[in-house]
Write a protein that holds these residues in place. Structure first.
Motif, mmCIF file in Angstrom:
data_model
loop_
_atom_site.group_PDB
_atom_site.id
_atom_site.type_symbol
_atom_site.label_atom_id
_atom_site.label_comp_id
_atom_site.label_asym_id
_atom_site.label_seq_id
_atom_site.Cartn_x
_atom_site.Cartn_y
_atom_site.Cartn_z
ATOM 1 N N MET A 231 0.842 -1.196 0.000
ATOM 2 C CA MET A 231 0.000 0.000 0.000
ATOM 3 C C MET A 231 0.881 1.251 0.000
ATOM 4 N N PHE A 232 0.575 2.186 -0.909
ATOM 5 C CA PHE A 232 1.294 3.446 -1.057
ATOM 6 C C PHE A 232 0.343 4.563 -0.613
ATOM 7 N N THR A 233 0.707 5.280 0.422
ATOM 8 C CA THR A 233 -0.113 6.404 0.895
ATOM 9 C C THR A 233 0.608 7.711 0.619
ATOM 10 N N MET A 234 -0.158 8.726 0.222
ATOM 11 C CA MET A 234 0.420 10.013 -0.159
ATOM 12 C C MET A 234 -0.527 11.137 0.264
ATOM 13 N N THR A 294 -9.788 6.811 -1.943
ATOM 14 C CA THR A 294 -9.682 8.125 -2.567
ATOM 15 C C THR A 294 -9.218 9.188 -1.588
ATOM 16 N N ALA A 295 -9.713 9.152 -0.377
ATOM 17 C CA ALA A 295 -9.377 10.196 0.583
ATOM 18 C C ALA A 295 -9.455 9.663 2.001
ATOM 19 N N PHE A 296 -8.481 10.028 2.826
ATOM 20 C CA PHE A 296 -8.552 9.791 4.260
ATOM 21 C C PHE A 296 -7.841 10.944 4.951
ATOM 22 N N LEU A 297 -8.192 11.173 6.205
ATOM 23 C CA LEU A 297 -7.596 12.261 6.971
ATOM 24 C C LEU A 297 -6.352 11.740 7.681
ATOM 25 N N PRO A 298 -5.161 12.269 7.324
ATOM 26 C CA PRO A 298 -3.911 11.752 7.908
ATOM 27 C C PRO A 298 -3.645 12.331 9.298
ATOM 28 N N LYS A 299 -4.532 12.009 10.228
ATOM 29 C CA LYS A 299 -4.378 12.496 11.594
ATOM 30 C C LYS A 299 -5.007 11.485 12.545
ATOM 31 N N GLY A 300 -4.812 11.707 13.823
ATOM 32 C CA GLY A 300 -5.354 10.781 14.803
ATOM 33 C C GLY A 300 -4.738 9.404 14.673
ATOM 34 N N THR A 301 -5.498 8.374 14.973
ATOM 35 C CA THR A 301 -4.970 7.008 14.868
ATOM 36 C C THR A 301 -5.053 6.472 13.450
ATOM 37 N N CYS A 302 -6.022 6.941 12.678
ATOM 38 C CA CYS A 302 -6.234 6.507 11.284
ATOM 39 C C CYS A 302 -6.397 4.985 11.206
ATOM 40 N N GLU A 303 -7.127 4.432 12.167
ATOM 41 C CA GLU A 303 -7.289 2.982 12.241
ATOM 42 C C GLU A 303 -8.163 2.425 11.113
ATOM 43 N N THR A 304 -9.072 3.259 10.592
ATOM 44 C CA THR A 304 -9.992 2.747 9.571
ATOM 45 C C THR A 304 -9.250 2.254 8.340
ATOM 46 N N LEU A 305 -8.304 3.057 7.847
ATOM 47 C CA LEU A 305 -7.522 2.652 6.669
ATOM 48 C C LEU A 305 -6.710 1.403 6.977
ATOM 49 N N TRP A 306 -6.096 1.388 8.159
ATOM 50 C CA TRP A 306 -5.260 0.239 8.538
ATOM 51 C C TRP A 306 -6.095 -1.044 8.594
ATOM 52 N N SER A 307 -7.255 -0.941 9.186
ATOM 53 C CA SER A 307 -8.125 -2.119 9.309
ATOM 54 C C SER A 307 -8.664 -2.567 7.959
ATOM 55 N N ASP A 308 -8.907 -1.590 7.075
ATOM 56 C CA ASP A 308 -9.385 -1.916 5.730
ATOM 57 C C ASP A 308 -8.384 -2.809 5.013
ATOM 58 N N GLY A 313 -6.361 -7.453 2.661
ATOM 59 C CA GLY A 313 -5.258 -7.061 1.797
ATOM 60 C C GLY A 313 -5.660 -6.135 0.673
ATOM 61 N N ARG A 314 -6.899 -5.624 0.709
ATOM 62 C CA ARG A 314 -7.404 -4.720 -0.322
ATOM 63 C C ARG A 314 -8.025 -3.493 0.336
ATOM 64 N N LEU A 315 -8.230 -2.442 -0.471
ATOM 65 C CA LEU A 315 -8.896 -1.234 -0.004
ATOM 66 C C LEU A 315 -10.283 -1.152 -0.622
ATOM 67 N N ASP A 316 -11.127 -0.290 -0.100
ATOM 68 C CA ASP A 316 -12.546 -0.266 -0.463
ATOM 69 C C ASP A 316 -12.829 0.193 -1.884
ATOM 70 N N SER A 317 -11.982 1.030 -2.443
ATOM 71 C CA SER A 317 -12.142 1.550 -3.807
ATOM 72 C C SER A 317 -13.493 2.218 -4.034
ATOM 73 N N LEU A 335 -3.184 3.760 -2.267
ATOM 74 C CA LEU A 335 -3.267 2.872 -3.431
ATOM 75 C C LEU A 335 -2.593 1.566 -3.058
ATOM 76 N N ALA A 336 -3.259 0.443 -3.302
ATOM 77 C CA ALA A 336 -2.695 -0.861 -2.960
ATOM 78 C C ALA A 336 -2.681 -1.767 -4.184
ATOM 79 N N VAL A 337 -1.623 -2.570 -4.278
ATOM 80 C CA VAL A 337 -1.520 -3.593 -5.324
ATOM 81 C C VAL A 337 -1.300 -4.930 -4.623
ATOM 82 N N SER A 338 -2.010 -5.947 -5.079
ATOM 83 C CA SER A 338 -1.915 -7.281 -4.476
ATOM 84 C C SER A 338 -1.553 -8.302 -5.546
ATOM 85 N N CYS A 339 -0.762 -9.281 -5.163
ATOM 86 C CA CYS A 339 -0.406 -10.365 -6.092
ATOM 87 C C CYS A 339 -0.043 -11.608 -5.290
#
Length: 835
Positions: A231-234, A294-308, A313-317, A335-339
């Motif tokens: 997973m690549f976060t920016m 598409t969007a997440f707030l890079p603050k706090g614990t940000c557990e939702t993205l991590w749990s997703d 191994g995939r994101l909600d898209s 953005l995540a890529v799986s193989c």
């Protein structure tokens, strides 16, 4: 003795894994992610000036203080040189991402995104903590390991698994590529992230693109397959305060061209000045799945993205764009890529990062400039996705050409440190605040000074075709194309992107000031011409311009360039003749600081400026022959003969050339750069026979003295050449800069030694600088202008060290002909010019 090659091993001493990564080359700069540099140096600031030098420069100091106060306190702007707030040393930087002239993003050797230069010449030294790569390993539909690939333990985003053990990873750089190898403890998996930027010699299309590709190779040493996700976060922004200005938004995209598809997220950064779009994307391939947030707030614990990610191994898209941010709010994307990676097998995935800022304005905002890459991708600000697509579908071709370029250094006789230095110092051509812009259709580079008596064309063909190029003196000294420093750095440009070197020369040549005359037979006065750039010491700049003209012609054989520059060279040289007050063919320095060593004011001919003068006269003789102008040839040949005799009489002391001829006590100081004139002659195929300015035996004797005193006699021979040394064997401390080591000057000195057959001395001289900067002081990808034996450094990330390519030119000259042969072009150390 210099430190042994084991000093390189010190950077890897904490690496505990036996893994060497996937196809990581042998040559380059390598460091364990757990390494800590022991020496912590401080930047030179105003308080470091000695009392004696304060007294010498009290007037200058008062003027600077007034200017600094007005700029910082009244106008609230950043001064182009800040002597009171120099940048502290951060020992973290790695190879920058992106091509030439479109801005850069630097990824540190520990993996952080930590230096941003998107607006031309302006830097944000911010580590944006949410910008990370994360790995997720799944076995049998269950996540067994998920880790941020960062050694950081930040106070935010604590819902993520931080604190990767740096002892299991290392970074390796051979610019324009870099590798980070991560062994995952307890997982029997090794990841190799390969970073590729399109910086390719003689390529004037792909080399300008603001894009990079990051390829992840995954080696599974287990007896069972693994489902692996990266997973690549920016973050939308660069860590600057305008990240919270509001109005920024993200959107997903899918782009298919020519049978190739990429998907990702666009991050629109909507500032009023120089808006841009970031893009993170991945290449769609069989058996690889792309997902995104598409969007997440890079603050706090940000557990939702991590749990997703950890759940499957995939994101909600999600579909649709994110709403614009509110003021005070930041937004990021993932953005995540799986193989599937088979047992005892290998697989890979490809990401790209691009940024599209097509139109740029500088501080005055008077004019918008169009960046070079827009010629190929448009200037509407909607090309970020196309840039990513192009990078992902062309990086293999880039790597083929980069590997061919690097391959010529496979000679076993060349030391490993040199191969690392030669390529890795090229980072500054991209990350030196570099701008590469198109020439506007209505532009006149001469500022309406062109004329029938020798002026340049308003739009030279080389600029029309290849654009205008400029780079900073240094990331802290924010002045473009500082010519006395470009004199050294230009070797990299003329050898690798010669059209850009010629373009820059046309721009500089257009600044010659042609003073109108009342004389009917001389409509333009040829005496008071000077290069208006950096006029504080314009005399040696004039001479350097003339030397560049011939050297560049010699290496390119561009006859139109020579014809255009020849009248300007005559004007410039005529303007210097008034300083030949004794009529002996040798100019005096007239009180200017020689080689800008503050405090080293000279009042007569000096080794440095006097030597440059004679070298310039010598190349004028050569150019006059090429232009079939016998009268000019004989005029300058007479000056050369008289000047050479005077130079020898006034400055040669039997062992070296005195610093100057004033007769004061410090006149006998040994200047490391005293043979700069001979260096440029040798680099231009001259220096002997008809086109000789200095006796070769005396040049070699002088270089031996410099090696014995300035190199071996300084810091136990381990730190390069000090600028000034007293003949009794102590550094000259009479000025602010005389006891400094200037890295770029040292590389030029080493090149001079190689030209004169002193290969061992040349390499030992240059090695001291490389070992000090890259291995001892932790200044990788920020090589400074100067450092002292102890305590301080000055001006991080400086232009001049690009002069290491002068060493390669010297080696090529010897390899081609056994010695420098006058009149024959030298093949540059790079692949043939791309068509």
């Amino acid at each position: 003795m210099l430190r042994s090659p084991a000093s390189t091993a010190e950077l890897m001493s904490r690496y505990v894994s036996a893994e060497r990564g996937y196809r990581v080359p042998r040559e380059g700069w390598r460091i364990c992610l757990a390494h800590e540099f022991k020496e912590k140096r401080k930047p030179f600031q105003a308080r470091d000036v000695s009392l004696s030098n304060v007294k010498k420069h009290i007037g200058l100091g008062v003027r600077y203080l007034k200017w600094w106060y007005r700029k910082t306190q009244v106008e609230k702007k950043a001064p182009f040189i800040d002597m009171f707030r120099a940048l502290p040393l951060r020992q973290i930087y790695g190879a920058p991402l992106g091509g030439i002239g479109g801005g850069t993003i630097t990824r540190g050797w520990r993996g952080e995104f930590c230096r941003w230069q998107l607006n031309p010449g302006m830097y944000h030294y911010e580590t944006v903590i949410a910008n990370q790569f994360t790995v997720c390993l799944r076995r049998g539909h269950q996540t067994v390991y998920q880790q941020v690939l960062s050694v950081e333990r930040p106070s935010t985003l604590q819902g993520w698994n931080w604190g990767y053990c740096g002892e299991y990873a290392f970074y390796h750089a051979l610019y324009p590529r870099a590798w980070t190898v991560y062994h995952l403890p307890g997982q029997n998996v090794t990841l190799t992230c390969r970073q590729v930027s399109p910086v390719i010699p003689h390529d004037y299309k792909d080399s300008c693109l603001p894009v990079a590709v990051l390829i992840w190779d995954i080696e599974n040493k287990n007896d069972y397959p693994l489902d692996v996700s990266i997973m690549f976060t920016m973050t939308n922004g660069s860590g600057h305060k305008d990240d919270k200005s509001g109005g920024h938004w993200n959107e997903p995209f899918h782009l298919e061209k020519q049978g190739e598809s990429v998907s990702g997220v666009l991050l629109h950064h909507c500032t009023p000045i120089n808006p841009y779009t970031l893009c993170i994307a991945a290449r769609e391939q069989p058996d690889r799945e792309i997902s995104y947030q598409t969007a997440f707030l890079p603050k706090g614990t940000c557990e939702t993205l991590w749990s997703d990610l950890i759940s499957d191994g995939r994101l909600d898209s999600p579909t649709g764009s994110s709403p614009p941010t509110q003021k005070g709010e930041k937004v990021a994307a993932a953005l995540a890529v799986s193989c599937l990676v088979p047992a005892q097998g290998h697989n890979s995935m490809e990401f790209s990062l691009a940024w599209d800022m097509p139109r740029i304005t500088f501080g005055s905002r008077e004019r918008a400039h169009i960046r070079r890459y827009t010629r190929f991708f448009g200037s509407q600000g909607d090309s970020a996705s196309s840039l990513c697509h192009y990078g992902l579908t062309h990086y293999q071709d880039w790597e083929t050409r980069i590997e061919a370029w690097h391959r010529f250094l496979s000679h076993s006789s060349l030391p490993s440190w040199y191969k690392s230095a030669l390529f890795n110092e090229l980072y500054f051509l991209v990350d030196g605040g570099t701008v590469w812009v198109e020439l506007a259709e209505d532009a006149d580079i001469t500022g309406s000074q062109s004329c029938e008596y020798g002026g340049l064309p308003a739009q030279p063909s080389v600029i029309k075709e290849y654009g205008r190029f400029a780079y900073l003196e240094g990331q802290e000294y924010r002045m473009y194309n500082t010519y006395d420093v470009h004199f050294y750095a230009s070797f990299a440009l003329i050898m690798l992107w010669p059209k850009l070197a010629l373009s820059l020369q046309y721009d500089i040549g257009s600044t010659v000031n042609w003073m109108p005359s009342l004389s009917d037979d001389e409509p333009w006065l040829r005496v008071n011409a000077y290069l208006i750039h950096d006029t504080a010491n314009w005399k040696d700049l004039n001479l350097k311009f003339v030397l560049h003209v011939y050297r560049d012609f010699y290496l390119t054989q561009d006859k139109q360039y020579l014809e255009d520059m020849w009248p300007i060279c005559q004007v410039v040289m005529d303007s210097e003749m008034k300083f030949d007050r004794d009529g002996d063919g040798l100019i005096e320095n007239s009180g200017f600081a020689d080689q800008t060593y503050d405090g080293w004011t000279v009042t007569g001919p000096s080794a440095y400026c006097g030597g440059l003068w004679l070298a310039s006269v010598c190349v004028m003789c050569k150019m006059a022959r090429l232009m079939d102008n016998n009268s000019v040839y004989h005029r300058y040949k007479d000056i050369l003969d008289r000047g050479s005799a005077a130079f020898d009489s006034l400055l040669w002391n039997g062992q070296y050339y005195n610093y100057d001829s004033s007769g004061r006590e410090l006149s006998s100081s040994v200047m490391s750069d005293q043979c700069a004139g001979q260096w440029l002659l040798r680099a231009s195929g001259l220096g002997e026979g008809e086109y000789q300015a200095f006796p070769v035996d005396k040049v070699r004797r002088a270089l031996k003295s410099v090696f014995e005193l300035n190199v071996q006699g300084f810091a136990r021979g381990q730190m390069g050449a000090v600028n000034g040394m007293r003949p009794e064997g102590v550094p000259d401390r009479s000025s602010v800069q005389s006891d400094e080591v200037w890295v770029g000057v040292v590389y030029g000195l080493a090149a001079t030694m190689i030209h004169e057959g002193m290969l061992e001395e040349g390499f030992r001289t240059a090695e001291g600088c490389y070992r000090t900067v890259w291995e001892q002081l932790g200044m990788a990808f920020q090589t400074p202008e100067a450092y002292c034996e102890k305590g301080i450094f000055r001006s991080l990330a400086y232009m001049r060290p690009l002069s290491i390519w002068a060493m390669q030119l010297a080696l090529d000259s010897r390899r081609c002909n056994g010695s420098v042969t006058e009149g024959e072009p030298v093949e540059a150390a790079s692949p043939p010019e791309a068509h």
